[in-house]
Structure formats: C-alpha cells, structure tokens
Design a protein around this motif. Sequence first.
Motif, short mmCIF file in Angstrom:
data_model
loop_
_atom_site.label_atom_id
_atom_site.label_comp_id
_atom_site.label_asym_id
_atom_site.label_seq_id
_atom_site.Cartn_x
_atom_site.Cartn_y
_atom_site.Cartn_z
N UNK A 129 0.81 -1.23 0.00
CA UNK A 129 0.00 0.00 0.00
C UNK A 129 0.84 1.28 0.00
N UNK A 130 1.94 1.27 0.75
CA UNK A 130 2.81 2.46 0.80
C UNK A 130 3.41 2.77 -0.57
N UNK A 131 3.73 1.72 -1.32
CA UNK A 131 4.30 1.90 -2.66
C UNK A 131 3.25 2.45 -3.63
N UNK A 132 2.02 1.91 -3.54
CA UNK A 132 0.94 2.44 -4.38
C UNK A 132 0.68 3.90 -4.03
N UNK A 133 0.66 4.20 -2.72
CA UNK A 133 0.43 5.57 -2.27
C UNK A 133 1.46 6.52 -2.84
N UNK A 134 2.71 6.09 -2.83
CA UNK A 134 3.79 6.92 -3.37
C UNK A 134 3.56 7.20 -4.86
N UNK A 135 3.20 6.16 -5.61
CA UNK A 135 2.92 6.33 -7.05
C UNK A 135 1.76 7.29 -7.29
N UNK A 136 0.71 7.13 -6.51
CA UNK A 136 -0.47 8.00 -6.65
C UNK A 136 -0.09 9.44 -6.34
N UNK A 137 0.65 9.63 -5.25
CA UNK A 137 1.03 10.99 -4.84
C UNK A 137 1.97 11.63 -5.87
N UNK A 138 2.85 10.84 -6.45
CA UNK A 138 3.73 11.36 -7.51
C UNK A 138 2.90 11.86 -8.69
N UNK B 222 -0.27 12.87 -8.58
CA UNK B 222 -0.99 14.07 -8.13
C UNK B 222 -0.07 15.29 -8.19
N UNK B 223 1.14 15.14 -7.67
CA UNK B 223 2.10 16.24 -7.65
C UNK B 223 2.53 16.65 -9.05
N UNK B 224 2.86 15.65 -9.87
CA UNK B 224 3.34 15.89 -11.24
C UNK B 224 2.30 16.65 -12.06
N UNK B 225 1.03 16.39 -11.79
CA UNK B 225 -0.05 17.02 -12.56
C UNK B 225 -0.62 18.26 -11.88
N UNK B 226 0.06 18.75 -10.84
CA UNK B 226 -0.37 19.97 -10.17
C UNK B 226 -1.74 19.87 -9.52
N UNK B 227 -2.05 18.70 -8.95
CA UNK B 227 -3.38 18.50 -8.38
C UNK B 227 -3.38 18.41 -6.86
#
Length: 158
Positions: free
Chosen positions: A86-95, A97-102
């Motif tokens: 889950x922590x790895x998925x969370x990191x991917x999701x957050x990346x 979100x951040x990359x797309x300015x969301x």
Amino acid sequence: LQPNVDTRQKQLAAWCSLALSYCRHHKLYTLDVMEAQESPVFNNKKIERKLSMEAIQVVFEELRKKGNLEWLDKSKSRCLVMWRRPEEWGKLIYQWVSKNGMVNSVFTLYELSNGDDTEGEEFHGLEEWMLLRSLQALQTEGKAEIITMDDGKGVKFF
C-alpha cells in the motif's frame, strides 16, 4: 521443497518472486489456493509437474511474512496478494498528483482508479481495498485525507 535450509531459502525467494511477478502481470489481487495449484506458476503441464499443496502453502506463508499476502479466511483458502505494498501504491499516486499539479484537489475513489485522467497510470484499475489502504498510508504521512462524500468516499491531497 529442498531439505537444506540455505537452498530452501533461495528456492522460496524464487517462488515468491515468480508468484508476485505472475500476479502483477495479470493484475491479480486475490488468489484461491486450490486454483493456484492449477495456475502456470505452480503447474507445468508440458513436463507434467506441479508443486504440492503443502509446498504452495509454504510459499504463501513466506509471502505473508514478507507483507505481500493476507489471508481472507481462517481456513487459508483465499488470500489478498499485494505485489506492491500500500505504501508503494500511495507513493505512485502521490507522484501523479504532484506531477499534474493536483495537490489540494479532491478526487472520488472512482476517479483515481478508473477515471480518464489516470488512464495509462500503473494504479489505474487498482481494486478499491488496495486503493483505500494506499490512501490510508498517505493519510498517515499527512499527504492526504480520506473523506466521505454523498456518493461514497473521496480523498483530498495536501
């Protein structure tokens, strides 16, 4: 399974890696133990050899110890497979979100896992139980907050 301890550890590591790679490739998140014995991972039909049910249980127990598997029932007949924690998925999701300015945006769970914006992302199609665990990991880190909306759950990213 090999009787020598060192050889057995290497063998189990190889079986675990193979099982996780197979699940990842086929995007499998749940496994039935009886069905697993017939899967190509544990059953080579060309040479007519398959891993015994006992040995499969040992492999699954090793995956559980590593945090990649969780039993769904007491009889250990069905399990959740986490080829990415889950922590790895969370990191991917957050990346993403951040990359797309969301950052500071709110999403429904459906938008994150099945929306057009996430098409082509590794977490697209992620099952809801794993998505929620991933978001809970982000919430623990203070990067997200899971919220209840009129039509279900959502998440706000910080």
